[in-house]
Design an enzyme around this catalytic site. Sequence first.
Site, mmCIF file in Angstrom:
data_model
loop_
_atom_site.group_PDB
_atom_site.id
_atom_site.type_symbol
_atom_site.label_atom_id
_atom_site.label_comp_id
_atom_site.label_asym_id
_atom_site.label_seq_id
_atom_site.Cartn_x
_atom_site.Cartn_y
_atom_site.Cartn_z
ATOM 1 N N ALA A 48 -18.589 19.919 15.686
ATOM 2 C CA ALA A 48 -17.419 19.638 16.532
ATOM 3 C C ALA A 48 -17.124 20.827 17.453
ATOM 4 O O ALA A 48 -16.711 20.642 18.595
ATOM 5 C CB ALA A 48 -16.213 19.339 15.653
ATOM 6 N N GLU A 49 -17.352 22.041 16.940
ATOM 7 C CA GLU A 49 -17.083 23.229 17.742
ATOM 8 C C GLU A 49 -18.106 23.315 18.883
ATOM 9 O O GLU A 49 -17.771 23.636 20.022
ATOM 10 C CB GLU A 49 -17.147 24.470 16.836
ATOM 11 C CG GLU A 49 -16.854 25.791 17.512
ATOM 12 C CD GLU A 49 -15.455 25.872 18.131
ATOM 13 O OE1 GLU A 49 -14.673 24.940 17.967
ATOM 14 O OE2 GLU A 49 -15.188 26.864 18.828
ATOM 15 N N TYR A 50 -19.379 23.009 18.549
ATOM 16 C CA TYR A 50 -20.424 23.002 19.584
ATOM 17 C C TYR A 50 -20.023 21.992 20.682
ATOM 18 O O TYR A 50 -20.043 22.309 21.868
ATOM 19 C CB TYR A 50 -21.784 22.631 18.973
ATOM 20 C CG TYR A 50 -22.902 22.650 19.989
ATOM 21 C CD1 TYR A 50 -23.703 23.774 20.149
ATOM 22 C CD2 TYR A 50 -23.133 21.548 20.823
ATOM 23 C CE1 TYR A 50 -24.705 23.814 21.107
ATOM 24 C CE2 TYR A 50 -24.126 21.573 21.784
ATOM 25 C CZ TYR A 50 -24.915 22.703 21.917
ATOM 26 O OH TYR A 50 -25.894 22.745 22.868
ATOM 27 N N LYS A 135 -52.024 23.130 11.131
ATOM 28 C CA LYS A 135 -52.384 22.423 12.364
ATOM 29 C C LYS A 135 -51.503 21.177 12.460
ATOM 30 O O LYS A 135 -51.655 20.230 11.689
ATOM 31 C CB LYS A 135 -53.858 22.028 12.356
ATOM 32 C CG LYS A 135 -54.271 21.379 13.659
ATOM 33 C CD LYS A 135 -55.775 21.199 13.737
ATOM 34 C CE LYS A 135 -56.180 20.670 15.099
ATOM 35 N NZ LYS A 135 -55.571 19.390 15.433
ATOM 36 N N LYS A 313 -57.864 31.715 12.855
ATOM 37 C CA LYS A 313 -58.149 32.432 14.108
ATOM 38 C C LYS A 313 -58.454 33.877 13.781
ATOM 39 O O LYS A 313 -57.769 34.480 12.927
ATOM 40 C CB LYS A 313 -56.916 32.405 15.032
ATOM 41 C CG LYS A 313 -56.543 31.025 15.506
ATOM 42 C CD LYS A 313 -55.230 31.052 16.267
ATOM 43 C CE LYS A 313 -54.814 29.631 16.629
ATOM 44 N NZ LYS A 313 -53.447 29.549 17.099
ATOM 45 N N CYS A 431 -34.666 -15.764 -5.336
ATOM 46 C CA CYS A 431 -35.037 -14.404 -5.740
ATOM 47 C C CYS A 431 -36.138 -14.459 -6.806
ATOM 48 O O CYS A 431 -35.976 -15.139 -7.824
ATOM 49 C CB CYS A 431 -33.807 -13.692 -6.279
ATOM 50 S SG CYS A 431 -34.183 -12.103 -7.024
#
Length: 697
Positions: A48-50, A135, A313, A431
Amino acid sequence: MTDSADLFSAVTHASPAQDAIKIKALRAQLHRWAHEYYVKDAPSVPDAEYDRVFRELQALEAAHPDLITSDSPTQRVLGAVMQGLAPVRHAVPMLSIHTETDTEATGAQAFDARVRRELGLGESDPPVEYVAEPKFDGLAMSLRYENGRLVQAATRGDGEVGEDVTHNIRTIRQIPLSLPEGVPPLLEVRGEVYMRRADFDALNERQRERGDKTFVNPRNAAAGAVRQLDSGIAAQRPLSFFAYGLGAITPAAEGGPDFRTHYELLQQIKSWGFPVAAHVHIALGATELVAYHQQVGASRDALPYDIDGVVYKVNRLDLQRDLGFKTREPRWAVAHKYPAQEMATRVEGIDVQVGRTGKLTPVARLAPVFVGGVTVTNATLHNLFEIRKKGVRVGDTVIVRRAGDVIPEVVGVMPGHRSGYVKNFRMPSQCPVCGSAVVREKGEANHRCTGGLYCAAQRKEAILHFAARRAMDIEGLGDKLVDQLVDASVIRTLPDLYRMGLTSLIALERMADKSAQNVLAALEKSKQTTLPRFLFGLGIRHVGEATAKDLARHFGTLDAIMDAGVEQLLAVNDVGPVVAQAIHRFFEQPHNREVVEQLRACGVTWPEGAPAAKAPQVLAGKTVVLTGTLPTLSRDAARDLLEAAGAKVAGSVSKKTSYVVAGADAGSKLARAEELGVPVLDEAGMLALLGAPGACA
Ligand code: 5U1
């Protein structure tokens, strides 16, 4: 005065220069919060603050359109629809990676042996240092920043020329639109755009509910989103990003960074604000690569995203340069795959399973297939519409996907593999577990069993719901005990709860005498209840606490509710056709009525009478928050009183809260109320407000 100026005048009366400073500060704050939320996974402010600060920035920008910049957090979705995706020539080609599919040991060993040979290393030389990374199963992306601003995002394409997808990539909140001071003037960050499994599942669930096409897997969903022409659509497909390398960059000679190792480079990328995988690891020689492959493989299912392998790598960049490239693949890196998460197999039958909430799920019985590291013999088909949309029939060869701990699912049919005519699948009308009628509500994709209280498949869920605090409030009857009672066949339907004796309870594993007596006492106490609690406890679809209260208030007695037709039910406050149908159908089932009668016969009772007169609505339109322990009233009792007086009881305090009612040990909600100047009442103050004389313990 324009609309935007109106909007602005509501915000501030500062000078344009002061607004410009404010805009900059708000953007920096929003960037920081977004980074904490989306990249670090450590939010520091409530949503809410955002939102409040975001709206403040929007209002200021509306008042000063000339100050809007492309890196503002308000500019992630631009709203323009592209005509097509423009080609982009990569400044540095986007390489692909050689893949080892061999078993764990040999894949890593073959790569290490090749690297050592090409570097001219002998047996006595020390092990080569590698960086090992997951990956990601997504889509390669190159992000170009000029003077710290995102100017272009491009797909790999053929490695030389990709497609411009900047408008969609801007919607990914993990990707910074601007970078901190001091970044190289030219910077291309490369990585993978992907979709987290939870986001993928939620997206497909939404698609399914709307009757729209579902996506086969997170990679396809991500690829489709990235290539949208309308960024508004891409913004609704939750994408994520991981960085793993660089493309073009200002050379060291012109003030750019001079990295010594790949690991160092990754740390720098991270400090610029990009997400980098947590599982990046430095490994010495083949032995440690093998260990890494095994370790990541073991935790693969628990990861929140799909990976299809790991990448090794060579860590030192000078050695990478020495090793060079072979066509479009570097000699210094290799991808080492894991078993596929999608495989083809034959559908041998379609069964129907009934879930804990009564949902019927068609499940494909499959010829056993090894997928995602396990042998799969069943896969969900979700619902009838999914079967129809995918065109699955018994005998078909289908693609099964199993990723993570999720239930394996049939994602598609392999065309041209059907042998002869096979009938279309049909949902049963009764059912398969209890024989009650099967229904599908209008606009719903799922079929459901209507024997809620009676159906064995729904037994545990029904008992737990019945016993819940807001329903019959049977203390001590939780998950584990219900599992034990149902598994030991002590309880089959709700009335059995009131029929069981001490002997059957203490016969359960780990059940002490005292606890058994407490449970029986709680059951006895629960027999004196209220009509709304009982109604809510029955677990009728769509009947929550508020509807149960409305029904009780409207009809006064249970019999009147049970015998009401749809028309009569529609006359109840807030009851629409779907809810009315659900209530009517529930009480139409003889099994459910029988359970209700048996509960009454067991002594479950509540005050009944004529439809109750409505309490004066002294708190109509008010929002109240309860916090702490009140001296005499339980939280539920206080809530009931407030709601009966027309108040809405909310869980958090905001400027819109009318009152906070605080008891002992009230914490942050009380502090927040004081901060916002919201009136705070104690229990006596609340009762005075309601005009009530008081309450007993
Ligand atoms: N983690 C990671 N994934 N991935 C994919 N690193 C990485 N590197 C790649 C690719 C295609 O390529 C570079 C080795 C050029």
